[in-house]
Motif scaffolding. Structure first.
Motif, mmCIF file in Angstrom:
data_model
loop_
_atom_site.group_PDB
_atom_site.id
_atom_site.type_symbol
_atom_site.label_atom_id
_atom_site.label_comp_id
_atom_site.label_asym_id
_atom_site.label_seq_id
_atom_site.Cartn_x
_atom_site.Cartn_y
_atom_site.Cartn_z
ATOM 1 N N SER A 22 0.827 -1.202 0.000
ATOM 2 C CA SER A 22 0.000 0.000 0.000
ATOM 3 C C SER A 22 0.858 1.246 0.000
ATOM 4 C CB SER A 22 -0.949 0.014 1.206
ATOM 5 O OG SER A 22 -0.232 -0.017 2.412
ATOM 6 N N MET A 23 0.253 2.338 -0.451
ATOM 7 C CA MET A 23 0.875 3.663 -0.456
ATOM 8 C C MET A 23 -0.099 4.642 0.168
ATOM 9 S SD MET A 23 2.241 5.930 -3.695
ATOM 10 C CE MET A 23 0.589 6.115 -4.409
ATOM 11 N N HIS A 24 0.437 5.525 0.992
ATOM 12 C CA HIS A 24 -0.383 6.484 1.734
ATOM 13 C C HIS A 24 0.183 7.876 1.457
ATOM 14 C CE1 HIS A 24 -3.106 7.582 5.022
ATOM 15 N NE2 HIS A 24 -2.152 8.390 5.453
ATOM 16 N N LEU A 25 -0.658 8.789 0.957
ATOM 17 C CA LEU A 25 -0.227 10.148 0.587
ATOM 18 C C LEU A 25 -0.926 11.183 1.454
ATOM 19 C CD1 LEU A 25 -0.528 9.955 -3.319
ATOM 20 C CD2 LEU A 25 1.460 9.389 -1.898
ATOM 21 N N ARG A 26 -0.136 12.146 1.917
ATOM 22 C CA ARG A 26 -0.716 13.284 2.622
ATOM 23 C C ARG A 26 0.082 14.542 2.272
ATOM 24 N NH1 ARG A 26 2.093 10.696 6.813
ATOM 25 N NH2 ARG A 26 0.250 9.512 7.394
#
Length: 289
Positions: free
Chosen positions: A280-284
């Protein structure tokens, strides 16, 4: 959720209290993600899509977050498409709902078929879960439906929108193993800070941690977290190489930077029939202090 057509593609728009997202069933590619400010207005888009992108369904849309699978980069066999084939297949939207945090959750799926088996002789199922909140999370699950193990390389090929490519920098790469694809150099231990001097094509292995894209011009940092992935790729064609792409304007390189998350080169993954592989990849986005 709103569905509409652009060219030959089906696009999906999500507008909730947290953000606006646009993606297409063609490749299950996210094309836009803009979080909302406290007053409800949208922040500048985190993602870049070429003004000359094709929406014909004959090739992936240039920009957003294409999915590279079951190989990243050139195939080991001549004549096969770069970055695999699932980014140019139509995925099925299986469900749309809300999770316990109030985020919109979209689930897409594809399975092997006659077209894929002609390119890669394994039966599989891929699921992409997209969580749309004030932050964006993409989770890709690989299931081996065959009787024997197979090996994949993979990436979420994220194109980020930047103020000016030559004035941004990436941190968090320190002590990873850098493979410079444009220089005749052996792999070397990377420094923590990468200043962007296009053209650039570097693969960072043994890099499971967070990286940050710092953009003084847009006054923001984009934090990129990963789970189940150990590679980061940084790419920009620059003025020297951009002319080789018919779906990018000659000046487009200055407004984008790819910082990709996945498992590539030697970080390949063996997927057994009874053990799904998940990454998974999480962007903020955070304002500069």
């Amino acid at each position: 959720m709103h569905l509409y057509r652009q060219g030959e593609l089906t696009l999906i728009e999500v507008n909730n209290d947290f953000a606006r997202l646009v993606m297409t069933t063609h490749g299950a590619s996210v094309l836009s993600f803009a979080p909302r400010m406290d007053d409800g207005r949208l922040q500048p888009d985190l993602l870049w899509v070429s003004e000359r992108a094709h929406y014909s369904g004959e090739k992936p849309v240039r920009g957003g977050i294409p999915i590279c699978w079951p190989w990243f980069g050139a195939s080991s066999e001549p004549g096969l498409p770069a970055h695999g084939f699932v980014r140019n297949m139509t995925w099925q939207l299986m469900s749309s709902d809300s999770d316990d945090l109030g985020r919109t959750r979209l689930t897409f799926r594809i399975q092997s078929n006659a077209q894929s088996l002609a390119l890669w002789p394994y039966r599989f199922e891929l699921t992409l879960d997209v969580f749309v909140g004030s932050e964006l999370t993409l989770t890709l699950t690989t299931r081996n439906l065959d009787s024997k193990a197979f090996t994949v390389t993979e990436a979420l090929h994220s194109y980020f929108s930047v103020s000016k490519a030559s004035e941004v920098f990436v941190t968090g790469l320190g002590n990873s193993e850098c493979h410079d694809k444009l220089a005749d150099l052996p792999p070397y231990r990377a420094e923590d800070v990468l200043s962007i001097v296009p053209p650039l094509d570097r693969v960072y292995l043994q890099q499971p941690g967070q990286v940050q894209l710092h953009d003084p011009g847009l006054k923001r940092n984009i934090e990129i977290e990963k789970c189940g992935a150990a590679s980061t790729v940084v790419w920009n064609p620059g003025a020297e190489l951009v002319g080789g792409f018919d779906d990018m304007d000659n000046q487009a390189w200055s407004k984008m930077l790819c910082v990709e998350t996945g498992n590539v080169l030697e970080s390949q993954v063996v997927v057994e029939p009874d053990t799904p592989h998940v990454f998974s990849m999480h962007l903020r986005a955070k304002p500069l202090a």
